[in-house]
Design a protein around this motif. Structure first.
Motif, mmCIF file in Angstrom:
data_model
loop_
_atom_site.group_PDB
_atom_site.id
_atom_site.type_symbol
_atom_site.label_atom_id
_atom_site.label_comp_id
_atom_site.label_asym_id
_atom_site.label_seq_id
_atom_site.Cartn_x
_atom_site.Cartn_y
_atom_site.Cartn_z
ATOM 1 N N UNK A 10 0.882 -1.366 0.053
ATOM 2 C CA UNK A 10 -0.152 -0.037 0.001
ATOM 3 C C UNK A 10 0.868 1.268 0.161
ATOM 4 N N UNK A 11 2.017 1.178 0.759
ATOM 5 C CA UNK A 11 2.844 2.184 0.825
ATOM 6 C C UNK A 11 3.587 2.700 -0.461
ATOM 7 N N UNK A 12 3.948 1.476 -1.205
ATOM 8 C CA UNK A 12 4.518 1.598 -2.477
ATOM 9 C C UNK A 12 3.675 2.066 -3.433
ATOM 10 N N UNK A 13 2.208 1.665 -3.437
ATOM 11 C CA UNK A 13 1.459 1.919 -4.407
ATOM 12 C C UNK A 13 1.023 3.439 -4.161
ATOM 13 N N UNK A 14 0.918 4.023 -3.000
ATOM 14 C CA UNK A 14 0.651 5.315 -2.587
ATOM 15 C C UNK A 14 1.770 6.439 -3.212
ATOM 16 N N UNK A 15 2.956 5.836 -3.242
ATOM 17 C CA UNK A 15 4.075 6.625 -3.779
ATOM 18 C C UNK A 15 3.871 6.639 -5.313
ATOM 19 N N UNK A 16 3.564 5.402 -5.932
ATOM 20 C CA UNK A 16 3.537 5.591 -7.336
ATOM 21 C C UNK A 16 2.351 6.333 -7.754
ATOM 22 N N UNK A 17 1.299 6.444 -6.919
ATOM 23 C CA UNK A 17 0.003 6.915 -7.280
ATOM 24 C C UNK A 17 0.386 8.540 -7.425
ATOM 25 N N UNK A 18 1.126 8.812 -6.509
ATOM 26 C CA UNK A 18 1.630 10.438 -6.480
ATOM 27 C C UNK A 18 2.781 11.074 -7.493
ATOM 28 N N UNK A 19 3.574 9.890 -7.874
ATOM 29 C CA UNK A 19 4.709 10.423 -8.453
ATOM 30 C C UNK A 19 4.595 9.801 -9.992
ATOM 31 N N UNK A 20 4.356 8.625 -10.188
ATOM 32 C CA UNK A 20 4.684 8.144 -11.745
ATOM 33 C C UNK A 20 3.140 8.024 -12.365
ATOM 34 N N UNK A 21 2.244 7.563 -11.432
ATOM 35 C CA UNK A 21 0.695 7.411 -12.107
ATOM 36 C C UNK A 21 0.124 8.590 -12.852
ATOM 37 N N UNK A 22 0.164 9.979 -12.354
ATOM 38 C CA UNK A 22 -0.155 11.151 -13.048
ATOM 39 C C UNK A 22 0.114 10.936 -14.500
ATOM 40 N N UNK A 23 1.160 10.200 -15.043
ATOM 41 C CA UNK A 23 1.500 10.481 -16.050
ATOM 42 C C UNK A 23 0.772 9.523 -17.114
ATOM 43 N N UNK A 24 0.108 8.574 -16.297
ATOM 44 C CA UNK A 24 -0.630 7.683 -16.935
ATOM 45 C C UNK A 24 -2.523 8.316 -16.884
ATOM 46 N N UNK A 25 -2.853 8.712 -18.040
ATOM 47 C CA UNK A 25 -4.038 9.255 -17.927
ATOM 48 C C UNK A 25 -5.153 8.474 -18.952
ATOM 49 N N UNK A 26 -6.113 7.979 -18.361
ATOM 50 C CA UNK A 26 -6.916 7.160 -19.154
ATOM 51 C C UNK A 26 -8.376 7.785 -18.980
ATOM 52 N N UNK A 27 -9.072 8.352 -20.095
ATOM 53 C CA UNK A 27 -10.299 9.186 -20.001
ATOM 54 C C UNK A 27 -10.251 10.316 -19.291
ATOM 55 N N UNK A 28 -8.938 10.734 -18.988
ATOM 56 C CA UNK A 28 -8.785 12.053 -18.358
ATOM 57 C C UNK A 28 -8.360 11.785 -16.933
ATOM 58 N N UNK A 29 -8.490 10.799 -16.353
ATOM 59 C CA UNK A 29 -8.189 10.383 -14.934
ATOM 60 C C UNK A 29 -6.866 9.334 -14.735
ATOM 61 N N UNK A 30 -6.707 9.568 -13.498
ATOM 62 C CA UNK A 30 -5.446 8.651 -13.195
ATOM 63 C C UNK A 30 -5.986 7.504 -12.413
ATOM 64 N N UNK A 31 -5.722 6.212 -12.659
ATOM 65 C CA UNK A 31 -6.092 5.130 -11.856
ATOM 66 C C UNK A 31 -5.707 5.120 -10.349
ATOM 67 N N UNK A 32 -6.766 4.817 -9.397
ATOM 68 C CA UNK A 32 -6.136 4.797 -8.098
ATOM 69 C C UNK A 32 -5.765 3.603 -7.615
ATOM 70 N N UNK A 33 -4.491 3.294 -7.621
ATOM 71 C CA UNK A 33 -4.056 1.884 -7.454
ATOM 72 C C UNK A 33 -3.997 1.423 -5.785
ATOM 73 N N UNK A 34 -4.086 2.675 -5.052
ATOM 74 C CA UNK A 34 -4.421 2.445 -3.548
ATOM 75 C C UNK A 34 -5.945 1.776 -3.216
#
Lengths: 173, 318
Positions: A10-34
């Protein structure tokens, strides 16, 4: 041990969510891995672990966002209730109900987040937020569910094997 | 029954935590978390950024080629403008020296900061930077891109980090004004103001204003004696950035440059915000609205500049 694994993931996914995931935009939103991870854990590992892991995942998510601490903990609480309600229905598969809980949890998460942000003085464009963030978020999170469901299911299967001996091989779906 | 007790506890703890966080009691915890995780977050961003570029290149190759062509043409046009502007600036300097006028804005002091995180919720548009109160960053300070365009302002400053509210955030509002773009079709006889006009009638020496008179009066024609059209550039979840509260008689053309007006004291004047993308005519509305294209690509920022020398007025609602 399983709690420790859950915290680290969960900690790693939270970091991923805030750092790398914003680059991944599908339908204008970022998937919430947490959120997806919390739902998968609640569906696969059961209520006892969900009661601990879901709020903790929310807390770790809050540490990496600009939301007030506690927002995600509150917004992810319905995940436990939805997972418990669905698990009562003794279905043959866990995968489809997990997708349904991810979609329902995303909707609940979005609405509660908006309420908290509005209460703390943020300007919320309710209709636009629902149409452009929350509803696409339901779909996108559901689409990304298999990425986390399969590893979580594999971990859960290994645990059951360890407890019960070598069990029969079952499909994750 | 156990779940009900759990739910009650979670709701109570969350609400207390939200209140404390809102009152900034929990700031050290968030600062500690960001301090501990910033190297890993930087690493993850460094990995994701090139991958994103490759992905964009694959799915939008044709668009990139077209954009390159458009940018080449724009570079040529801007180089021409730059040459004219340098000449104009030289003349202004000579006139200022002659009149003993001092520049209204002192030399800007900028502090470079790395972007380490981005708010993933979608409900807000915010980034975290690795500069905080210890570096002199304070709430309300203006954030610029490397090229000097407006990015946003500091919404929350911790000891070592700060959260920046982007101009596309729904909570963001910037007093702005529209300048007529240089490439906009002009009548053949229109004079170049700074090269041919008198110093007293010249507008500010911004790049856009150097080549064409400021807009814009009723009837649509350029009017050198009218001030620029003023409005508020606000963040919008649907359109990213809109310029609202414009006078209905303002003639806003697509491509016109939008800059900060300096009104309100929260942003210095003359900072580029973006350009007009669409103009929405609303017959029943007392104001006109325009969709804006931010001057800098806010989604993939790596480095930003904090304008340390400008102190915002920090106006608060009554």
């Amino acid at each position: 041990m399983s709690y420790l694994i859950a915290i680290v993931i969960a900690w790693f996914l939270a970091l991923l969510n805030a750092s790398a995931l914003p680059y991944v935009q599908v339908l204008g939103v970022t998937p919430d891995l947490v959120l997806i991870f919390a739902v998968c854990w609640a569906m696969v590992r059961g209520q006892d672990e969900a009661l601990f892991v879901v709020p903790l995942a929310g807390f770790l998510r809050d540490l990496n966002t600009s939301d007030p601490l506690g927002t995600s903990v509150l917004a992810m609480a319905p995940v436990v209730l939805l997972a418990a309600a669905i698990r009562l229905r003794a279905l043959d598969t866990e995968f489809v109900p997990t997708i349904a809980v991810v979609a329902g949890g995303s909707l609940a998460y979005g609405v509660i987040s908006m309420m908290v942000l509005a209460a703390t003085g943020q300007d919320i464009q309710w209709l636009d937020a629902l149409l452009t963030v929350t509803l696409p978020g339901m779909l996108v999170n559901a689409l990304f569910t298999p990425i986390l469901y399969l590893p979580v299911h594999w971990l859960g299967h290994r645990r059951r094997e360890g407890l019960q001996g070598a069990g029969r091989l079952t499909s994750p779906l | 029954m156990r779940v009900i007790w759990w739910l009650a506890t979670v709701v109570a703890v969350s609400l207390i935590s939200i209140v404390f966080s809102h009152q900034r009691t929990l700031d050290p915890l968030q600062n500690l978390s960001l301090t501990a995780t910033s190297p890993l977050q930087n690493g993850l961003r460094d990995i994701a950024s090139p991958l994103n570029d490759i992905y964009d290149g694959i799915i939008d190759h044709g668009g990139l080629v077209r954009e390159n062509e458009r940018l080449r043409e724009e570079v040529e046009r801007l180089q021409q403008q730059l040459a004219e502007q340098q000449d104009a600036q030289q003349r202004i300097r000579e006139l200022e020296d002659a009149l003993e006028v001092k520049q209204s804005r002192p030399e800007d002091q900028l502090l470079a900061a790395n972007v380490i995180a981005q708010d993933p919720s979608g409900l807000k548009r915010a980034i975290a930077i690795d500069r905080g109160q210890d570096d002199g960053v304070d709430e309300g300070m203006v954030i610029l891109s490397r090229s000097g365009a407006l990015v946003g302002s500091v919404s929350r400053a911790y000891r070592d980090f700060a959260w920046v509210r982007l101009i596309t955030d729904p909570d963001s509002a910037v007093n702005a004004q529209v300048n007529v773009q240089a490439q906009q079709p002009q009548p053949a006889a229109t004079p170049q103001v700074l090269t041919g006009g008198t110093p007293a009638a010249s507008p500010s020496p911004s790049p856009a204003a150097s080549a064409a008179p400021a807009p814009v009066g009723a009837g649509g024609g350029p009017a050198a004696d009218d001030g620029p059209a003023r409005g508020v550039a606000a963040g919008d979840l649907r359109d990213d950035l809109v310029l609202d509260l414009l006078p209905t008689d303002a003639h806003i053309a697509k491509g016109s440059l939008v800059m900060t007006s300096g009104l309100g004291g929260n942003f210095p004047p003359g900072i580029l915000i973006g350009s007009v993308k669409t103009v929405q005519e609303r017959p029943q509305s007392p104001f006109k609205k325009a969709g804006l294209l931010p001057a800098t690509r806010l989604a993939n920022l790596d480095t930003v500049l904090v304008l340390i020398s400008f102190k915002p007025a920090r106006l608060t609602a009554p």
